[in-house]
Design a protein around this motif. Structure first.
Motif, short mmCIF file in Angstrom:
data_model
loop_
_atom_site.label_atom_id
_atom_site.label_comp_id
_atom_site.label_asym_id
_atom_site.label_seq_id
_atom_site.Cartn_x
_atom_site.Cartn_y
_atom_site.Cartn_z
N ASP A 178 34.52 41.11 37.66
CA ASP A 178 33.73 41.05 38.85
C ASP A 178 34.08 40.15 40.12
O ASP A 178 34.01 40.35 41.33
CB ASP A 178 32.20 40.65 38.52
N SER A 180 36.72 39.29 40.93
CA SER A 180 38.03 39.66 41.60
C SER A 180 37.56 40.56 42.99
O SER A 180 38.36 40.84 43.73
CB SER A 180 39.13 40.38 40.63
N TYR A 181 36.46 40.95 42.95
CA TYR A 181 35.80 41.39 43.99
C TYR A 181 35.00 40.81 45.03
O TYR A 181 34.73 41.29 46.13
CB TYR A 181 35.15 42.97 43.55
N GLU A 182 34.99 39.35 44.72
CA GLU A 182 34.24 38.59 45.53
C GLU A 182 34.60 37.89 46.55
O GLU A 182 35.16 36.89 46.51
CB GLU A 182 33.14 37.60 44.50
N GLU A 187 41.34 43.77 50.98
CA GLU A 187 41.97 43.42 49.84
C GLU A 187 43.12 42.75 49.99
O GLU A 187 44.21 43.31 50.68
CB GLU A 187 42.05 44.99 49.06
N ALA A 218 42.19 38.72 42.73
CA ALA A 218 42.23 40.07 43.25
C ALA A 218 43.77 40.55 43.54
O ALA A 218 44.06 41.52 43.21
CB ALA A 218 41.51 40.44 44.55
N GLY A 252 38.35 44.38 37.11
CA GLY A 252 39.23 44.00 38.14
C GLY A 252 40.70 44.76 38.19
O GLY A 252 41.33 45.13 39.06
N ASP A 255 39.64 49.28 37.72
CA ASP A 255 39.14 49.85 38.97
C ASP A 255 40.18 49.94 39.89
O ASP A 255 40.10 50.55 40.82
CB ASP A 255 38.07 49.22 39.33
N ARG A 256 41.43 49.03 39.58
CA ARG A 256 42.31 49.11 40.60
C ARG A 256 43.30 50.34 40.20
O ARG A 256 44.23 50.77 40.95
CB ARG A 256 43.04 47.78 41.12
#
Ligand SMILES: Nc1ncnc2c1ncn2[C@@H]1O[C@H](COP(=O)(O)OP(=O)(O)O)[C@@H](O)[C@H]1O
Ligand SMILES: Nc1ncnc2c1ncn2[C@@H]1O[C@H](COP(=O)(O)OP(=O)(O)O)[C@@H](O)[C@H]1O
Ligand code: SF4
Ligand code: SF4
Ligand code: SF4
Lengths: 297, 437, 256, 383
Positions: A178, A180-182, A187, A218, A252, A255-256
């Motif tokens: 989580d 890594s998306y904040e 990106e 990220a 993280g 989803d990539r």
């Protein structure tokens, strides 16, 4: 200024019991033990259904890790003794060191079989990202391996690397996904080196450039995703696609990877780390059914 | 403050136009009813010229380098080759090339990859023939292939003599190649065109060597980054008359620059030489060196790939190979002459022993007055790096200052820009230079 | 004149204060994330030990991977030059010097003035640096400081192949399972790393006077392994090897 | 058992060779590549010995070979630099791959071997021009060997050389026949010792032992489950440890295997083809043999002739599967591998591809091989 050193990489260990099964009626109780480089699992099955499992970190002594994992699973169950086991298969990196196993099977076969069980028989491509290894496996509808690839002599992109990194940034491993998306804005590009050993210098220099921890994370997740994907790409993805192992819990990285693959990954309620041990327990069950189980004496 | 006057090259636009025309010709060959072939930069292209005036080639190495300039595209090609099962440590040009076929994409104008009618190459590095063998197969298996083995031993003075059977071996293969070409194209072979092409090959490569000789001047009229854009004609097609004429023109201009003291780099303080192909996507490292007043004046690679030279043991010097007294008159004579000429290529000699290359490199270092040698341990090309570690030791032993960095001419994943810049700084500093901001 | 050299390394930041050719103060702190802070702290420590005030320092030179963080530096020098100067200052006969730190191994051949005539730096993934032994210590469950002493107890030769620090960890665990003595494993770890560093040193040539600096030189197991690999009776090691490069920087600040 | 003699020779190559020199007073020349015409050396009564690596970790080659050259050639060079072969009277290489050439030239520069010769073995072996060219090269070689030995040879000396080498080839092939049996009386490991020991010994002393082994095998029975039958395809490989690992998997794990045939330059590529005897011109006969033998991939063009030979091995030896080994950085083989894999798969020979490095531990390979063997199990108990 001695601070209490927190170990952020320590993912939580767990055990579980299936409340719906009364094992005493079972014909065969089989056990699968997966001693990996980072984690060890024991799955206890009653006639091919999961009864209980234990999932914990591997110590530096794998015979003990196997025993501990089994004990952890038995603790969850509460009322079974080791003697009740009809068959036990060891798998994973330390598979030949499971003292009470009747036989060993490679984790490649077990993960495929396990994925077939956890995700259903539609699975054709299994990606297992564990502590040290990345495996891309293709299998048939029975969960039998038809082709596989493993990473080579570099541990970059594996779970252990993520552990080191989470510790470094002081972000608990469960939160890595989580967090890594904040970040705001675009990106960040992938870091250039996913080497576990050099991760630190790279992170340091990025933080110094003014990046936030989340952005560094990220960028690292992205680099890991690239590395893992290159292996998947080489074997080619046949649908359905499923992920096993501890890294499956890290969105993280996962989803990539998924947009590159272009299809959704399958979902499961089960703990993805138990796939190997579950596969092993199932093999044990099949052997027992065929009358090839333990010769009791 | 600039030390020397500098001017842009007048023939620069023409060079650009010629290059673009060459690549365009290949993709448009079919529309013109012509023939398309693929092969290595080192292939004796003069032989193909006998098929007619409308034969066009895509030359593998410069094509691979062109891919490398476009990093995302190259990444796509490389991964396509890897996914097919090719190892990552193979020649980076070759992987880019195969990747282009696999993706069916032409890096030069983004259209489809033009399929060649046949492949014609030579073989000395382990990969040359295999490159096109595989390319033919990837194209569907119906592109015929012929390669001339030029691994017939080193040229004097590195061997006591040029044994006749060695020249014969190469010339005979060319003769066979001509027969084969007629068969696979169904065309009548024109010996006159061939003989003309042989002459152009010698004219061009000998002129290129003369041009490089002019770079002995201080300040150097050409820097290596510019040389990369110019030597390419000797790489694309050595028997091309237009290219040979262009070199004549270039020669005059460079000669004039040298006479007038026109520098390629205004603040030339130290002269360097390099070796092997540079990491094409990162030519800015040459700009970085210039900030220190360091100019690379050439390399055995740029001098020797497009030029023909002989090493003079006594003078310890590289001498442009003189043109033969008269033009060849028959096909056989043409083949013999061409074989002999090609076998003397400086860039073929190190395949037999690193010592030969060390001698030639040291001769460049001494006669082009280089203060230091920068070796690119090029992971992308085993052919030119074979023996490079021994070259390093040999050059050090002969009193040169040497630096080595690892990289890859065509696979950017294997080049670490920061580490290389760091290394360069240490080296340039040790040459007594200081960076100017 | 009083000068200071500050070496901002991957793991530690070290300062040396030099007065008329004598070291009068030293300071070392963990580099951590904030390099500038580490630089300040190590300088402070050294100043305190020297018993001088900051204004007494005529010139400060920075070096090390984080040399850009040495904001107060009058000039920066590269690590190779600094380590060469440091080595020759300590051992005027030195012609080959190796500096093994936490994340980088370096070696240089020196001319009589301590200027590098040739140098080598380990490639990105050699794992040939201090961090390797630290990671192995973790796998062996042995504190880093004891690793070397442990290795000295062994005279067994067990080849270790894994070049990757992470895989080496599992190789170590494999050896533990095979009931290999801890001391033998420790020796194998040191041997394998020494072999990697020696490979690098050989690239630039080995003279008989080899100087080793950098934090890893504290490790007696590693030093012994280096001697074996290099077939040398003695390797010159200063008392405080980790200060080698900062010392060199301080000397260069005087010499210019 | 005579078969054990091979291993003894393999392990004590240096002792054997130094002793041979003392006993015979003749010269020994080390060769780097199997394209070396050993017949000609035997004609001069010189012992040609092949130089292989020792699979030890070493740190002496770093200054000489840049990182992307293959581990095998490093290992070979290390032998020279460490002085293991100081007793040789010379070294030679026949032009094959450029990696190995580096080992040869570095050895030549730094070890001063006394006599050395680079033989430009043609690459275009499918061209009719290759044989006459090679004969020309043999003539140069003969002159060089005359310098070394101070003697001249005749056709009958050459014929003697041919006869020796042909006998070697024949007996090896005969022994390979036994590996076609359902439970081969000779393991892949023993067989590897056999072929490699021949490189290290005088063929005339090796031959009687091999003949005896041939007899032994007629009645020999091995007390082991052969498991899956494997074909191994690859570059140079004398990785005894790897073969041992594969063939003992069955003792530790639930699946086992036997290597029944290989396509390696240490085995079949080296010995499978014979020189035609009784021709007028022995030099041409020898040249013809080296030009038409199973090629190394860098010479296998324009046609890729290896494919059919590999498939034939797979069928003749009834292989259940093939392991295609890629020696790290081995460019010649790497250019063939994708096509070999594809071809074998298309012809129903399951293959597994392994990136290999002779100097790394075999441990990590065990799991891969084992998992591959699991996929070969047709009537699997587990399903
Ligand atoms: N809850 C979690 N959230 C995120 N990552 C996790 C979690 N649990 C485990 N991991 C990751 O999974 C890795 C372990 O994977 P696993 O498949 O159990 O390894 P192995 O079986 O090879 O020992 C850890 O190193 C960690 O990176
Ligand atoms: N007492 C010691 N015993 C063993 N090793 C040590 C000791 N002190 C430091 N080291 C090693 O030295 C390394 C740090 O060296 P240093 O030269 O300070 O590195 P850097 O300059 O890269 O920060 C550590 O990784 C550690 O392995
Ligand atoms: S490796 Fe080098 S010499 Fe060989 S084909 Fe590629 S670019 Fe040419
Ligand atoms: S890059 Fe890092 S993770 Fe990869 S092999 Fe090297 S030490 Fe291991
Ligand atoms: S053929 Fe391959 S393994 Fe053999 S020496 Fe050449 S590169 Fe190395």
């Amino acid at each position: 200024m001695a601070e209490e050193k927190q170990e952020f990489w320590r993912w939580t260990e767990s055990n579980w019991k299936n409340p719906d099964i009364i094992w005493k009626d079972a014909k065969f109780v089989t056990v699968g033990i997966d001693v990996g480089s980072v984690s060890s699992q024991a799955v206890i099955m009653a006639d091919g259904k999961i009864l209980a499992y234990g999932n914990m970190r591997t110590g530096s002594d794998s015979p003990n890790s196997a025993r501990n994992a089994l004990k952890f699973a038995l603790d969850a169950l509460g009322d079974m003794s080791e003697e009740r086991m009809d068959y036990c298969i060891g798998t994973g990196y330390g598979r030949v060191n499971v003292p009470f196993a009747d036989r060993s099977v490679t984790e490649i076969a077990c993960h495929a079989r396990g994925a077939n069980f956890l995700y259903g028989p539609e699975v054709r491509t299994v990606l297992d990202v564990g502590g040290q290894d990345i495996k891309a496996i293709q299998c048939d509808k029975k969960g039998k391996v038809t082709n596989f690839l493993m990473n080579d002599k570099c541990a970059a992109g594996t779970g252990r690397g993520m552990e080191v990194f989470s510790d470094l940034l002081g972000i608990p491993i469960q939160e890595v996904g989580d967090r890594s998306y904040e970040f705001k804005g675009e990106e960040p590009p992938a870091v250039s080196s996913t080497c576990v050993v050099y991760a630190k210098s790279e992170a340091t220099s990025l933080l110094r450039k003014g990046w936030t921890k989340e952005e560094v994370l990220a960028a690292y997740c992205k680099a890991m995703a690239d590395r893992i994907y290159s292996l998947v790409e080489r074997i080619g993805v046949k649908p359905e696609f499923a992920v096993t192992g501890g890294m499956a819990k890290n969105r993280g990285v996962m989803d990539r990877i998924m947009p590159k693959i272009g299809i959704e990954r399958m979902k499961t309620e089960w703990d993805t780390q138990i796939a190997g041990a579950a596969g092993a327990a199932l093999f044990g069950y099949t052997l027992c059914q065929k009358g090839k189980g333990r010769v009791k004496g | 403050m600039a030390k020397y006057p500098t001017e842009p090259l007048k023939c620069w636009p023409k060079a650009k136009e010629l290059r673009q025309q060459f690549y365009r010709n290949f993709s448009e060959a079919k529309e013109k009813g012509g023939i398309r072939w693929m092969g290595s930069a080192w292939a004796p292209d003069a032989v193909v010229r006998g098929l007619g005036k409308d034969v066009y080639s895509v030359t593998g190495e410069p094509y691979g380098a062109s891919c490398a300039f476009d990093k995302p595209l190259s990444a796509k090609f490389l991964s396509a080759a890897e996914n097919f099962g090719f190892a990552r440590d193979l020649c980076a040009y070759m992987r880019n090339y195969w990747g282009s076929i696999l993706c069916n994409e032409y890096a030069l104008d983004k259209g489809k990859f033009p399929k060649a009618d046949f492949a014609w190459s030579q073989h000395i590095c382990c990969s040359h023939a295999k490159w096109y063998q595989n390319a033919c197969e990837l194209e569907g298996g119906n592109v015929p292939l012929f390669c001339v083995d030029v691994g017939a031993g080193a040229y004097p003075p590195f061997e006591p003599e040029m044994y006749p059977h060695r020249i014969r071996y190469v010339a005979d293969q060319m003769m066979d190649g001509i027969e084969w070409m007629q068969k696979v194209t169904g065309r009548e072979y024109n010996d006159e065109l061939f003989l003309e092409a042989v002459w152009n090959d010698m004219r061009l490569t000998s002129k290129w060597a003369e041009i490089c000789m002019l770079n002995r001047a201080t300040p150097a009229p050409l820097d290596e980054k510019t040389i990369y854009s110019l030597y390419v004609f000797g790489v694309l097609e050595q028997s091309n008359a237009e290219f040979a004429d262009f070199y004549d023109e270039l020669y005059d201009e460079v000669k004039d620059r040298a006479a007038r003291g026109i520098a390629a780099v205004a603040n030339e303080k130290a002269r360097l030489m390099t070796d092997t192909q540079p990491p094409w996507g990162f030519l800015n490292i040459y700009r970085y060196m210039e900030k220190w007043g360091a100019v690379s004046v050439g390399s055995l690679y740029t001098f020797g790939l497009a030029g023909t030279w002989l090493y003079d043991e006594e003078k310890h010097d590289l001498i442009p190979r003189a043109m033969p007294d008269k033009k060849p008159a028959t096909r056989e004579e043409g083949c013999m002459m061409l074989a002999d000429w090609h076998l003397s290529k400086p860039e073929y000699q190190h395949f037999y022993h690193p010592e030969y290359k060390t001698k030639m490199m040291d001769a460049i270092a001494k006669n082009w007055k280089c203060d230091g040698v920068i070796l690119h341990y090029n992971r992308g090309c085993e052919g030119l790096t074979v023996g490079i570690a021994e070259n390093r030791l040999g050059l050090l032993e002969r009193g040169n200052k040497v630096m080595a960095y690892e990289g890859n001419m065509g696979d950017e994943r294997e080049f670490d820009e920061t580490a290389t810049i760091n290394r360069l700084s240490i080296f340039l500093e040790s040459l007594g230079l200081k960076i100017e901001d | 004149m009083i000068s200071a050299g500050i070496d901002c390394g991957a793991k530690n930041t070290k300062t040396v204060i030099l007065k008329d050719g004598k070291v009068i103060g030293k300071g070392s702190v963990l580099t951590g994330f904030d390099q500038e802070k580490a630089v300040e702290e190590s300088l402070e420590l050294a100043i305190r030990e020297a018993g001088i005030s900051r204004d007494d320092i005529g010139k400060i030179f920075g070096t090390g991977a984080g040399k850009d963080s040495v904001r107060m530096a009058d000039d920066k020098v590269n690590e190779i030059k600094a380590m060469g100067k440091g080595a020759i200052f300590l051992f005027p006969n030195a012609r080959t010097v190796a500096d093994v730190g936490a994340e980088e191994g370096r070696a240089a051949k020196l001319d009589e003035n301590g200027r590098p005539a040739d140098f080598a730096i380990n490639e990105k993934c050699a794992a040939g640096a201090g961090a390797f032994i630290e990671a192995m210590g973790r796998a062996l469950e042995t504190p880093l400081e004891e690793m070397g002493a442990l290795a000295l107890k062994s005279d067994k030769e067990i080849p270790m192949n894994a070049q990757c620090a992470i895989f080496a960890e599992s190789e170590v665990i494999g050896l533990i399972h095979a009931k290999t003595e801890k001391q033998d494993i420790s020796k194998a770890i040191h041997d394998s790393m020494a072999s990697r560093i020696v490979s690098m040193i050989r690239r630039i040539g080995v003279n008989k006077d080899v100087v080793m600096i950098g934090g890893v030189a504290y490790n007696p197991g590693f030093v012994a392994a280096m001697k074996r690999e290099l077939k040398l009776e003695k390797i010159h090691i200063p008392d405080d090897p980790e200060y080698g490069a900062s010392l060199g920087a301080a000397v260069l600040a005087v010499d210019g | 058992m005579a078969v054990e003699k091979f291993q003894e020779w393999y392990e004590n190559r240096h002792a054997y060779q130094t002793d041979w020199k003392k006993r015979t007073g003749s010269k020994i020349v080390g060769f780097f590549c199997t394209y070396t015409p050993e017949e000609i050396y035997y004609a001069f009564d010189i012992l040609p010995v092949r130089i292989l690596g020792s699979h030890e970790i070493q740190d002496v080659t770093e200054p000489h070979l840049f990182a992307m050259f293959c581990p095998f050639c490093r290992d070979v060079l290390a032998q020279g630099l460490k002085g293991r072969y100081d007793y040789l009277d010379g070294i030679t290489i026949a032009q094959s791959c450029i990696h190995l050439r580096q080992a040869y030239t570095s050895w030549e520069i730094h070890k001063n071997p006394g006599w050395s010769h680079y033989l430009p073995m043609p690459n275009h072996v499918q061209s009719p021009r290759a044989v006459p060219f090679l004969v020309g090269e043999y003539e140069i070689l003969i002159k060089r060997l005359e310098d070394l030995t101070g003697r001249k040879i005749t056709d009958s000396d050459l014929n003697k050389g041919i006869e020796i080498m042909n006998k070697v080839r024949r007996v090896m092939k005969d022994i390979y026949e036994f590996r076609k049996q359902d439970n081969p009386p000779i393991t892949g490991l023993e067989s590897m010792y056999m072929t490699c020991s021949q490189f290290f010994t005088d063929a005339r002393e090796w031959l009687p032992v091999a003949e005896e082994v041939k007899k032994e095998l007629e009645t020999r029975k091995l007390e082991r489950d052969p498991g899956k039958r494997l074909l191994i395809v690859g570059s140079e490989n004398d990785d005894i440890e790897f073969i041992r690992m594969v063939e003992t998997l069955g003792e530790r794990e639930s699946v086992g295997a036997t290597i029944v045939v290989e396509e390696h330059c240490t085995t079949t590529r080296y010995f499978w083809d014979e020189v035609e005897e009784g021709l007028d011109d022995p030099l041409t006969a020898i040249a013809d043999r080296y030009v038409s033998r199973t090629p190394c991939p860098s010479k296998d063009w324009p046609q890729r002739t290896r494919l059919q030979r590999i498939l034939k091995f797979a069928k003749d030896f009834n292989a259940d599967g093939a392991i295609v080994i890629q020696q790290k950085f081995c460019d010649p083989h790497e250019t063939d591998i994708p096509f070999i894999r594809k071809f074998l798969e298309e012809n129903d020979v399951p293959t597994y591809f392994l990136e290999f490095d002779v100097t790394t531990a075999v441990g990590p390979f065990a799991i891969r091989v084992e998992a591959f063997l699991e996929t070969l199990d047709q009537e699997d108990d587990l399903f």
